[in-house]
Design an enzyme around this catalytic site. Structure first.
Site, mmCIF file in Angstrom:
data_model
loop_
_atom_site.group_PDB
_atom_site.id
_atom_site.type_symbol
_atom_site.label_atom_id
_atom_site.label_comp_id
_atom_site.label_asym_id
_atom_site.label_seq_id
_atom_site.Cartn_x
_atom_site.Cartn_y
_atom_site.Cartn_z
ATOM 1 N N TYR A 40 -11.957 1.805 -29.637
ATOM 2 C CA TYR A 40 -11.891 0.386 -29.287
ATOM 3 C C TYR A 40 -10.453 -0.075 -29.091
ATOM 4 O O TYR A 40 -9.510 0.497 -29.637
ATOM 5 C CB TYR A 40 -12.592 -0.484 -30.334
ATOM 6 N N GLY B 162 9.373 -1.444 4.973
ATOM 7 C CA GLY B 162 10.711 -1.874 5.371
ATOM 8 C C GLY B 162 11.823 -1.466 4.421
ATOM 9 O O GLY B 162 12.966 -1.874 4.601
ATOM 10 N N CYS C 232 -4.445 -1.606 -31.810
ATOM 11 C CA CYS C 232 -4.278 -3.059 -31.868
ATOM 12 C C CYS C 232 -2.875 -3.510 -31.487
ATOM 13 O O CYS C 232 -2.537 -4.673 -31.631
ATOM 14 C CB CYS C 232 -4.667 -3.596 -33.239
ATOM 15 N N HIS D 82 7.596 -9.733 7.147
ATOM 16 C CA HIS D 82 8.091 -9.039 5.950
ATOM 17 C C HIS D 82 7.824 -9.870 4.699
ATOM 18 O O HIS D 82 7.301 -9.375 3.700
ATOM 19 C CB HIS D 82 9.591 -8.770 6.109
ATOM 20 N N SER E 29 -6.451 2.274 -37.053
ATOM 21 C CA SER E 29 -6.091 1.424 -35.932
ATOM 22 C C SER E 29 -4.609 1.638 -35.642
ATOM 23 O O SER E 29 -3.769 1.444 -36.522
ATOM 24 C CB SER E 29 -6.371 -0.043 -36.267
ATOM 25 N N ARG F 178 -2.701 2.274 7.299
ATOM 26 C CA ARG F 178 -2.738 2.589 5.876
ATOM 27 C C ARG F 178 -3.765 1.676 5.250
ATOM 28 O O ARG F 178 -4.138 0.647 5.827
ATOM 29 C CB ARG F 178 -1.375 2.384 5.233
ATOM 30 N N MET G 284 12.976 1.557 3.760
ATOM 31 C CA MET G 284 13.845 2.630 4.237
ATOM 32 C C MET G 284 14.004 2.477 5.737
ATOM 33 O O MET G 284 13.447 1.584 6.348
ATOM 34 C CB MET G 284 13.257 3.973 3.872
HETATM 35 P P1 ADP Z 1 8.261 0.504 8.637
HETATM 36 O O1 ADP Z 1 7.866 1.541 7.674
HETATM 37 O O2 ADP Z 1 9.400 -0.327 8.192
HETATM 38 O O3 ADP Z 1 7.085 -0.272 9.148
HETATM 39 P P2 ADP Z 1 8.114 2.015 11.054
HETATM 40 O O4 ADP Z 1 8.485 3.449 11.034
HETATM 41 O O5 ADP Z 1 6.663 1.725 11.015
HETATM 42 O O6 ADP Z 1 8.877 1.272 9.887
HETATM 43 O O7 ADP Z 1 8.764 1.443 12.370
HETATM 44 C C1 ADP Z 1 9.287 0.156 12.556
HETATM 45 C C2 ADP Z 1 8.667 -0.472 13.793
HETATM 46 O O8 ADP Z 1 8.876 0.330 14.935
HETATM 47 C C3 ADP Z 1 7.174 -0.631 13.661
HETATM 48 O O9 ADP Z 1 6.793 -1.874 14.181
HETATM 49 C C4 ADP Z 1 6.626 0.467 14.479
HETATM 50 O O10 ADP Z 1 5.361 0.170 15.012
HETATM 51 C C5 ADP Z 1 7.660 0.631 15.578
HETATM 52 N N1 ADP Z 1 7.644 2.011 16.071
HETATM 53 C C6 ADP Z 1 7.835 3.116 15.337
HETATM 54 N N2 ADP Z 1 7.711 4.225 16.076
HETATM 55 C C7 ADP Z 1 7.434 3.813 17.345
HETATM 56 C C8 ADP Z 1 7.185 4.509 18.572
HETATM 57 N N3 ADP Z 1 7.156 5.841 18.646
HETATM 58 N N4 ADP Z 1 6.957 3.759 19.665
HETATM 59 C C9 ADP Z 1 6.956 2.405 19.571
HETATM 60 N N5 ADP Z 1 7.188 1.699 18.462
HETATM 61 C C10 ADP Z 1 7.430 2.392 17.335
#
Ligand code: ADP
Ligand code: MG
Ligand code: MG
Length: 896
Positions: free
Chosen positions: A867, A101, A847, A452, A779, A336, A103
């Site tokens: 150490y 969130g 140390c 968040h 040391s 991820r 960016m």
């Molecule tokens: P963040 O990095 O803040 O999670 P995301 O790029 O993952 O931002 O996107 C924000 C939200 O929008 C997420 O819940 C994501 O699943 C949704 N989203 C992003 N791209 C798509 C898409 N192509 N279709 C539907 N939902 C999307």
């Protein structure tokens, strides 16, 4: 061929996170695995770096994007901007390291006044089409054009109020269309331009806006905290939209492959029907537990389970997933390796070893010393009488006590003044980040385990309770009201139990955590304690470096032993001159004759012998490295300001001043130094104050004899501080040996103590080859070495300019926290190389405080240090980190 700035999802893989960002690399990986990922492409971080450097996108990027767009249109059978059945895309940020969130992401790009009608017709849902257009214009206005988001929110709030409804779902399509018109006029009024109807222009400007957001305030704050370099840049993912807001058979959610709180296997996540992605994360509507999906849409639920298994097997770790169901069809939008709590990290690592998925060295790469430290924080006493304010979702475990605050500014202000605070919000957004950093705990009224607040708090190791719906939170009035009517004003103290998910009025008593109990007593129990114990055993097995403790008293020594110390690497002796003994030290300093000085020192001798005997006994059979007196003598005299005042008052009133006080005052005048840190201290004292070290060394020698006579196995070693030239060491060494020989002659018991030196001055490091033959060990005193290498005094710097240096990015981390590899680290390497050339096999330790810092420990391991010696409390994490450093040479698995 020119560099490609754009890659299809079908081209990349997870190894390319540096180029494609984590999100892009994992979208590509999932595409390769055959998971249903909406098609799209990634604009690389290379392109972003060009943008950040030059202010415009690289030459040729336009053409590349056009080519990939055409392909996307072919694959989806829809065109961007096409009036009927248009292709819509999301423009998503995604850097090398996940910054949830931080960016910007813009959804529904491609809609305009014409295609919104086409979208309504092709889906048969006018409300949905206008809602999507409304979202696009709003996100575009805020993110691309930089208009204050509150302007749009005000319109929405007013509209909802006029219609007497609480959410947008209840607004009619016609009203949404009017809202879009209002939004467009805000844009026109604020920027003098029209919301662009050309979808390609929308796309290009969205891409630039995402690049630009890399340097946004909240992204920079986050990177600073997480030590993520500022020059990486972000990638941008352009992806065909799928819609979770197409009615009750659609929805969106977040899922984990196992519980990120405890590591237990099972279904874990949130689901929200008829919603778009960001609705779940922002907590604007309360999500359902993922289990509910089984009832709502068993097919999608089963498929999701299958994908989660595929991902965990493939990534060999806990993963989290964003998914969307569009009219019964499941799409995966992100995965991820998931953020997790400290407890879960240890449990997952062990579980995956037990399941045969990973090896022990890999498991050690998945946990770290900071997480272990978190597990040693105290818990609330379960038996305490409490006044329960509310129950919510236990989102990030731990115990925190602090004053309630309701906004970022107040959190930052109070924390800056040294107060502990608990941030209470309806829900959090990335703008709340500085407040979350300042707070001990975060409490929200809305949102689930994947909101968040929860995700960020877990990542930061903060305590979090979210979705505490019983609390009536009044951020304007700066107060909250519990269900029973109890009112809590800003500044009142509450206790937040992130493990139980409860908020209590007042400050609850704390007890030791189970992991601390294990470290203290060795008592194991299933769950997290067992997992920690096993990881520590493995680390001890695999590590090359010994881990010793800095300990000055028998009590510290005993604790160090319980916490697994292999001895004492730094026993400071200055406290042996303080307290009731200060008097003798004063006598020594004030002495006018050798005989007077002798008497004072002789009085100290038996006391010090007792100290050393106690420590050697607590560490029987293990090395105890005793550092001879280091600080300047004036530190042992009483505070001068008070005595100066007393003397002045005496003089002014014609009274006879206290004679001793006058002498102390005079002595202080003599001993005063402009830069005590660079003054008469360490070995310099030994060489200029007669009898000082002879007394210390005799006390050590006699303690060794006492222990031998008592049947013990004392292993005292003597360490000389602040040596700059080999001549200092040779002279002091000769005196040490002479005194020890005397003790031997007096007692008839042979006393063998290795004599080594601290390396804490650049000159010592640079002449290590000459010093080594005279030293039995080295040391590194990395605190002084850092001070003298940088030419700054730590306390002064920390109180004044260091913060500004960090803010301006002149340094990334304080060199006192993490070893400065390029400067101090270079000196260390030189000293190790030349020292071992001067004396093959020379034993070398560290140390300074850096010996307890994970990143520095990795460096010491690589540099060939034998150490580490750190404070007793940091021993467990230092053992773990030393093990991880050794493990990393047997595996290239990396964590972050
Ligand atoms: P963040 O990095 O803040 O999670 P995301 O790029 O993952 O931002 O996107 C924000 C939200 O929008 C997420 O819940 C994501 O699943 C949704 N989203 C992003 N791209 C798509 C898409 N192509 N279709 C539907 N939902 C999307
Ligand atoms: Mg996301
Ligand atoms: Mg020092």
């Amino acid at each position: 061929m020119a560099t490609a700035y754009v890659y299809e999802f079908t081209e990349g893989s997870r190894e390319q996170a540096g180029l494609l960002g984590g999100k892009g690399a994992n979208l590509a990986e999932m595409t390769r695995l055959g998971l249903p990922v909406p098609p799209g492409f990634t604009v690389t971080t290379d392109a972003c770096r060009v943008f950040l450097r030059t202010g415009s996108t690289p030459e040729g990027l336009d053409r590349e994007i056009a080519g990939h767009l055409t392909r996307l249109e072919q694959v989806t059978g829809r065109r961007l901007g096409q009036a009927d059945n248009p292709l819509l895309v999301s423009v998503r940020s995604g850097a090398r390291f996940s910054m949830p969130g931080m960016m910007d992401t813009i959804l529904d790009v491609g809609l305009n006044d014409a295609s919104v009608i086409g979208l309504a017709e092709s889906t048969g849902r006018e409300h949905f089409a206008w809602d999507s257009y409304r979202r696009l214009v709003q996100m575009y206005g805020a993110t691309v054009l930089g208009i204050d988001g509150a302007r749009f929110e005000e319109v929405l709030t007013r509209r909802r109020r006029e219609r007497g409804v609480t959410d947008d779902v209840s607004l009619e399509a016609r009203e949404l269309a009017e809202i879009v018109r209002e939004f467009k006029s805000i844009i026109r009024a604020d920027t003098g331009e029209e919301f662009p109807q050309d979808p390609r222009e929308q796309l290009d400007r969205a891409v630039s806006a995402v690049f630009h957001s890399w340097n946004g305030e909240r992204a920079r704050v986050y990177r600073g905290r997480e030590h993520i370099p500022d020059d990486l840049g972000t990638a941008v993912n352009v992806q065909a939209m799928v819609f979770g807001n197409l009615g009750p058979d659609s929805g969106t959610g977040v899922a984990f492959t196992r519980d990120p709180g405890t590591g237990r296997a099972g279904v874990y996540g949130d689901y929200l029907a008829d919603a778009q992605g960001e609705d779940v994360v922002s907590g604007v509507r309360d999500a359902l537990p993922l289990q509910e999906l089984e009832r709502l849409d068993p097919d999608s639920y089963a498929r999701l389970g299958e994908y989660l298994r595929t991902l965990e097997t493939h990534y060999r770790d806990l993963c989290d997933v964003e998914f969307t169901i569009e009219r019964g069809r499941l799409w995966v939008l992100q995965t991820r390796v998931g953020k997790r709590t400290a407890e879960a990290a240890f449990r997952i690592a062990c579980a995956l070893v037990d399941e045969g998925v990973i090896t022990w060295p890999e498991a050690l790469a998945r946990v770290d010393g900071e997480q272990l430290d978190q597990l040693t924080f105290p818990r609330f006493d379960a038996h305490a009488d409490t006044m329960l304010l509310a129950r919510g979702i236990p989102a990030a475990p731990g115990a925190a006590v602090g004053a309630v605050v309701f906004d970022v500014a107040e959190a930052v202000r109070r924390a800056g003044a040294g107060e502990r605070v608990v941030l209470v919000r309806h829900e959090t957004s990335p703008d709340d980040l500085p407040g979350m950093i300042a707070a001990e705990a975060v409490v929200t009224g809305r949102g689930g385990k994947t909101s968040h607040a929860a995700v960020v708090a877990r990542g930061m190791g903060k305590v979090c309770v979210c979705g505490a719906a019983e609390l009536d939170i009044d951020t304007r009035g700066r107060r909250l009201t519990a269900a029973d009517g109890t009112i809590v004003e800003e500044g009142a103290v509450v206790s937040v139990d992130g493990t139980a998910g409860t908020v209590h009025l007042g400050s609850l008593p704390l007890v030791a955590s189970p992991v601390t109990r294990y470290l203290e007593t060795g008592t194991r129990s299933p769950g997290v304690v067992e997992a920690v114990a096993r990881c520590l055993e493995q680390a001890d097995e695999i590590r090359r470096m010994d881990v010793l403790a800095n300990a000055d008293t028998p009590e510290d020594a005993a604790r160090a032993r319980r916490y697994g110390a292999g001895g004492i690497g730094l026993c400071r002796t200055e406290h042996m001159f303080l307290g009731t003994r200060r008097h003798f030290v004063e006598d020594m300093i004030l002495a006018r004759t050798d005989a007077e000085r002798r008497r004072a020192l002789d009085a100290l001798l038996p006391l010090q012998r007792e100290d050393f005997t106690g420590i050697l006994s607590a560490m029987d059979g293990l090395p105890v490295t005793i550092r001879l007196i280091d600080p300047p003598l004036h530190e042992f005299l009483p505070d001068d300001t008070e005595s100066a005042i007393r003397l002045a008052v005496a003089r002014a009133t014609g009274r006879e001043p206290d004679r001793r006080e006058v002498r102390v005052h005079e002595a202080l005048e003599v001993l005063r130094e402009e830069n005590p840190m660079l003054g008469l201290r360490g070995v310099r004292l030994a060489l200029t104050v007669p009898g000082l070290i002879a007394t210390q060394v005799r006390a050590i020698g006699e303690a060794v004899v006492a222990r031998i006579r008592a049947g013990g196995d004392p292993r005292a070693e003597i360490m000389i501080p602040l040596v700059a030239t080999v001549k200092e060491l040779s002279l002091v060494r000769a005196e040490v040996e002479r005194v020890l020989a005397d003790v031997e002659a007096d007692t008839g018991v042979p006393v063998r103590c290795p004599v080594g030196t601290m390396i804490e001055l650049p000159r010592a490091a640079l002449t290590a080859g000459a010093i080594a033959p005279v030293a039995d060990f080295f040391s590194f005193g990395t605190n002084d070495l850092t001070q003298t290498t940088w030419g700054l005094s730590r306390d002064d710097a920390e109180a004044s300019f260091l913060a500004a240096y960090l803010d301006r990015g002149i340094i990334e981390v304080s060199p006192f926290e993490r070893i400065d590899r390029a400067g101090v680290g270079r000196l260390i390497r030189i000293a190790i190389d030349e020292g071992r050339r001067g004396k093959p096999g020379l034993r070398i330790g560290v140390c300074g405080e850096h010996a307890g810092d994970p990143d520095s420990i990795r460096f010491f391991h690589d540099a060939g240090v034998d150490y580490l010696s750190c404070s007793p409390y940091r021993l467990p994490s230092a053992r773990l980190e030393a093990g991880r450093a050794a493990a990393s040479t047997t595996t290239d698995a990396d964590t972050r």
